[in-house]
Scaffold this motif. Structure first.
Motif, mmCIF file in Angstrom:
data_model
loop_
_atom_site.group_PDB
_atom_site.id
_atom_site.type_symbol
_atom_site.label_atom_id
_atom_site.label_comp_id
_atom_site.label_asym_id
_atom_site.label_seq_id
_atom_site.Cartn_x
_atom_site.Cartn_y
_atom_site.Cartn_z
ATOM 1 N N GLY A 1 0.826 -1.212 0.000
ATOM 2 C CA GLY A 1 0.000 0.000 0.000
ATOM 3 C C GLY A 1 0.853 1.252 0.000
ATOM 4 O O GLY A 1 0.342 2.380 0.096
ATOM 5 N N LYS A 2 2.173 1.092 -0.149
ATOM 6 C CA LYS A 2 3.056 2.266 -0.050
ATOM 7 C C LYS A 2 2.820 3.268 -1.169
ATOM 8 O O LYS A 2 2.948 4.472 -0.950
ATOM 9 C CB LYS A 2 4.533 1.843 0.000
ATOM 10 N N GLY A 3 2.430 2.779 -2.347
ATOM 11 C CA GLY A 3 2.181 3.680 -3.473
ATOM 12 C C GLY A 3 0.999 4.599 -3.186
ATOM 13 O O GLY A 3 1.071 5.813 -3.397
ATOM 14 N N ASP B 1 8.493 6.473 -3.638
ATOM 15 C CA ASP B 1 8.324 5.133 -3.071
ATOM 16 C C ASP B 1 9.020 4.079 -3.909
ATOM 17 O O ASP B 1 9.203 4.243 -5.113
ATOM 18 C CB ASP B 1 6.838 4.813 -2.834
ATOM 19 N N GLY B 2 9.454 3.024 -3.223
ATOM 20 C CA GLY B 2 10.161 1.935 -3.914
ATOM 21 C C GLY B 2 10.761 0.939 -2.952
ATOM 22 O O GLY B 2 10.132 0.586 -1.939
ATOM 23 N N ARG B 3 11.971 0.467 -3.287
ATOM 24 C CA ARG B 3 12.661 -0.505 -2.440
ATOM 25 C C ARG B 3 13.966 0.064 -1.879
ATOM 26 O O ARG B 3 14.406 -0.324 -0.818
ATOM 27 C CB ARG B 3 13.023 -1.775 -3.245
ATOM 28 N N ASP B 4 14.584 0.994 -2.640
ATOM 29 C CA ASP B 4 15.902 1.518 -2.246
ATOM 30 C C ASP B 4 15.919 3.040 -2.206
ATOM 31 O O ASP B 4 16.954 3.656 -2.423
ATOM 32 C CB ASP B 4 16.972 1.010 -3.218
ATOM 33 N N GLN C 1 7.480 -15.008 -3.449
ATOM 34 C CA GLN C 1 8.622 -15.134 -4.353
ATOM 35 C C GLN C 1 9.242 -13.752 -4.627
ATOM 36 O O GLN C 1 10.452 -13.579 -4.650
ATOM 37 C CB GLN C 1 8.150 -15.770 -5.658
ATOM 38 N N ARG C 2 8.368 -12.747 -4.822
ATOM 39 C CA ARG C 2 8.850 -11.394 -5.104
ATOM 40 C C ARG C 2 9.558 -10.788 -3.895
ATOM 41 O O ARG C 2 10.587 -10.145 -4.028
ATOM 42 C CB ARG C 2 7.680 -10.496 -5.512
ATOM 43 N N ASP C 3 8.990 -11.037 -2.695
ATOM 44 C CA ASP C 3 9.629 -10.547 -1.455
ATOM 45 C C ASP C 3 11.045 -11.095 -1.367
ATOM 46 O O ASP C 3 11.988 -10.377 -1.058
ATOM 47 C CB ASP C 3 8.870 -11.045 -0.210
HETATM 48 O O1 DC Z 1 6.643 -1.183 -6.382
HETATM 49 P P1 DC Z 1 6.318 -2.154 -7.541
HETATM 50 O O2 DC Z 1 5.604 -3.383 -7.076
HETATM 51 O O3 DC Z 1 5.657 -1.488 -8.694
HETATM 52 O O4 DC Z 1 7.764 -2.628 -8.072
HETATM 53 C C1 DC Z 1 7.908 -3.631 -9.042
HETATM 54 C C2 DC Z 1 9.280 -4.258 -8.908
HETATM 55 O O5 DC Z 1 10.293 -3.303 -9.217
HETATM 56 C C3 DC Z 1 9.627 -4.770 -7.510
HETATM 57 O O6 DC Z 1 9.253 -6.122 -7.350
HETATM 58 C C4 DC Z 1 11.118 -4.594 -7.426
HETATM 59 C C5 DC Z 1 11.432 -3.492 -8.385
HETATM 60 N N1 DC Z 1 11.766 -2.240 -7.726
HETATM 61 C C6 DC Z 1 13.067 -2.075 -7.289
HETATM 62 O O7 DC Z 1 13.870 -2.984 -7.395
HETATM 63 N N2 DC Z 1 13.467 -0.894 -6.754
HETATM 64 C C7 DC Z 1 12.598 0.121 -6.602
HETATM 65 N N3 DC Z 1 13.025 1.261 -6.079
HETATM 66 C C8 DC Z 1 11.257 -0.041 -7.008
HETATM 67 C C9 DC Z 1 10.854 -1.241 -7.557
#
Ligand code: DC
Length: 222
Positions: free
Chosen positions: A19-21, A127-130, A178-180
């Motif tokens: 829900g971060k988006g 927002d994202g992962r990094d 799997q994605r996590d």
């Molecule tokens: O947030 P999302 O589900 O739309 O992102 C899709 C994929 O993109 C996520 O599984 C990993 C990659 N991602 C990433 O590696 N780094 C980010 N900053 C954002 C997304």
């Protein structure tokens, strides 16, 4: 030295379907800030690769492709080479592809400047992962937003159903797990909670409570 260091950034990282988006977009709206959905960039790379028949494991070819992308964002829509792709990048298949292309260092490097360019006045919510660990290490506020995988599965399931799409709970659960794993275990910019990030676990709270948490934390910094 980061580009535009005086422009404030709120970095919100977390796993898929947390829900971060939605939270990031609402916080940006409330503050009148710009919004960066960095996941969309990885999704666009996955889609462009599919269209150009580049496989999601070919790091070098994907890096070159990512560098040459012609993307634009207008009124909440995404365009690739002037073609509207907003809906095309939101599919589960392209989400999986995004997670696969995102493991490659050349892809991540190619998208870095693009992300920094979103940092314009009066501020940015990204927002994202990094976002906190790599892209905006000097972010004013860092949030790690998560929820249990079961709750995330439930939310994604309801979201697909509400759009009239096919949804299989067990398949969504397996896919998210799997994605996590792929997003957290990769060596290039893995998903982590940085030590200076606040934890926001939304397993038991709704969107508005999550938005308020971020806004209150941000106000406290002023
Ligand atoms: O947030 P999302 O589900 O739309 O992102 C899709 C994929 O993109 C996520 O599984 C990993 C990659 N991602 C990433 O590696 N780094 C980010 N900053 C954002 C997304």
């Amino acid at each position: 030295m980061p580009a535009n260091p005086n422009i404030p950034v709120i970095a919100i990282d977390g796993p898929s379907a947390s829900g971060k988006g939605t939270v990031a977009q609402l916080v940006a709206d409330k503050l009148g800030y710009h919004y960066l959905d960095s996941g969309a960039l990885y999704r666009i790379v996955a889609l462009a690769a599919q269209q150009q028949q580049v496989i999601w494991s070919n790091a070098q070819a994907l890096g070159a492709l990512a560098k040459a992308l012609n993307i634009s964002f207008k009124d909440g829509e995404i365009y690739l080479n002037d073609a509207l792709i907003t809906e095309l990048v939101r599919t589960e298949e392209i989400g999986r592809g995004a997670s696969e292309v995102a493991v490659h260092t050349p892809v991540r490097a190619a998208l870095l400047d693009l992300q920094h360019n979103f940092r314009t006045p009066p501020g940015l919510v990204a927002d994202g992962r990094d976002m906190a660990s790599v892209v905006f290490t000097d972010a004013k506020l860092k949030i790690y937003l998560t929820a249990s995988v079961e709750v995330r599965t439930e939310r994604r399931y309801k979201q697909l159903k509400s759009k009239g799409l096919n949804a299989d709970y067990d398949k969504i659960l397996a896919d998210l797990q799997q994605r996590d794993l792929r997003d957290s275990a990769r060596s290039a910019s893995p998903l982590i909670q940085t030590p200076d990030a606040l934890l926001l676990d939304t397993t038991q709270c709704d969107i508005q409570q999550a938005v308020d948490f971020v806004l209150i934390a941000y106000k406290k910094l002023a």
